[in-house]
Design a protein around this motif. Sequence first.
Motif, short mmCIF file in Angstrom:
data_model
loop_
_atom_site.label_atom_id
_atom_site.label_comp_id
_atom_site.label_asym_id
_atom_site.label_seq_id
_atom_site.Cartn_x
_atom_site.Cartn_y
_atom_site.Cartn_z
N ALA A 193 -16.08 -22.80 4.24
CA ALA A 193 -14.66 -22.60 4.52
C ALA A 193 -14.28 -21.15 4.28
CB ALA A 193 -13.81 -23.53 3.64
N LEU A 194 -15.13 -20.24 4.76
CA LEU A 194 -14.92 -18.81 4.51
C LEU A 194 -14.92 -18.07 5.84
CD1 LEU A 194 -18.25 -17.36 3.05
CD2 LEU A 194 -18.08 -19.43 4.41
N PRO A 195 -14.35 -16.87 5.90
CA PRO A 195 -14.28 -16.13 7.16
C PRO A 195 -15.62 -15.55 7.57
CG PRO A 195 -13.38 -14.80 5.39
CD PRO A 195 -13.64 -16.16 4.81
N ALA A 196 -15.75 -15.26 8.86
CA ALA A 196 -16.93 -14.56 9.36
C ALA A 196 -16.69 -13.06 9.22
CB ALA A 196 -17.20 -14.92 10.81
N THR A 197 -17.49 -12.43 8.41
CA THR A 197 -17.41 -10.99 8.19
C THR A 197 -18.84 -10.45 8.26
OG1 THR A 197 -17.74 -11.12 5.79
CG2 THR A 197 -15.47 -11.35 6.60
N PRO A 198 -19.02 -9.13 8.27
CA PRO A 198 -20.39 -8.61 8.24
C PRO A 198 -21.20 -9.13 7.05
CG PRO A 198 -18.87 -6.87 8.86
CD PRO A 198 -18.02 -8.06 8.48
N GLU A 199 -20.51 -9.39 5.93
CA GLU A 199 -21.20 -9.87 4.73
C GLU A 199 -21.57 -11.36 4.82
OE1 GLU A 199 -19.31 -6.25 4.27
OE2 GLU A 199 -18.24 -8.13 4.64
N THR A 200 -20.78 -12.14 5.56
CA THR A 200 -21.04 -13.59 5.61
C THR A 200 -21.80 -14.03 6.86
OG1 THR A 200 -18.93 -14.10 6.71
CG2 THR A 200 -18.94 -14.03 4.30
#
Length: 305
Positions: A193-200
């Motif tokens: 349940a987390l955003p898509a970012t370069p880290e994720t």
Amino acid sequence: MKKVLVFDGIAQKAIDYLKENNLTVVSNKQSRDSDFLDNQDADAIILMMHQIAEPILNQLNNLKIIARYGVGYDNVNLEDAKSHGVVVTNTPGANATAVAETAVMHMLMAGRYFYQERQSITGESLKPQKGQEITGKTVGIIGFGAIGQKIDELLSGFNVNILAYARHAKTVRNGRMASLEEIYKQSDFIILALPATPETTHMIDETVFKKMKNTAVLVNIARGAVIDEPALINALQDGEIASAGLDVVTEEPATKDNPLLKMPNVFVTPHIAAKSIEAFDSVGLAAAKEVVRVLNNEKPLNQVN
């Protein structure tokens, strides 16, 4: 009057609010770059899923704000927007109930193979194994913002043990904060349940699947990019995890030849977690309010760049 570009089908409550604040509202499908470039005088955009970056931003000289109609903002290049002085906002919490309910539904559908069992009625059985209950299980929630916390709340009646992961410690109603390693190794159900970012991006990969229980159920109501999809397919085929419930996949809309759609231990929905009457109105109004704040030279509540 200042001009706001919205997408066809936006909640009427959002349109009414913008007009009540003396803004001109124009609408199109937002499906092509030209839909934006034909409105180069727009002061604001309420955006769905089209990609926005330098080629478009460079031609929208009046633009002050891009208000994402939802929580995710991976379709906006934040650095490009910042370089043009454009504020980017999202609407965290506005659709939390709808998305959290979808997560619980996926836990049940993927955990108990209800869809596959239903197919046996029409002779299209995908031959699932016996499913498992949620009650009494350990549930890992990765991403513990408004949606993650709402999932925790909704699971109260299932007597679960929640392991929650977030960048900052928060109160967990039915458990405690935990590390990713604890969640991977101990959870019976894991919810993203987390955003898509370069880290994720691709954080759930081959290495992570090998840490999970063979009986684990993976639920993704975040973004498809968070999972390494080929690694997920291999993990499901090799029995490294039991099943998956996915509201999102890497390529959307999902194509008919995506192997996940034909697997006997996968349940897929077409990115509809936030698709409820209540959430659509709530998100629309929240986005419209951010537009009005910025165009009135006020600080937005949920700036992401």
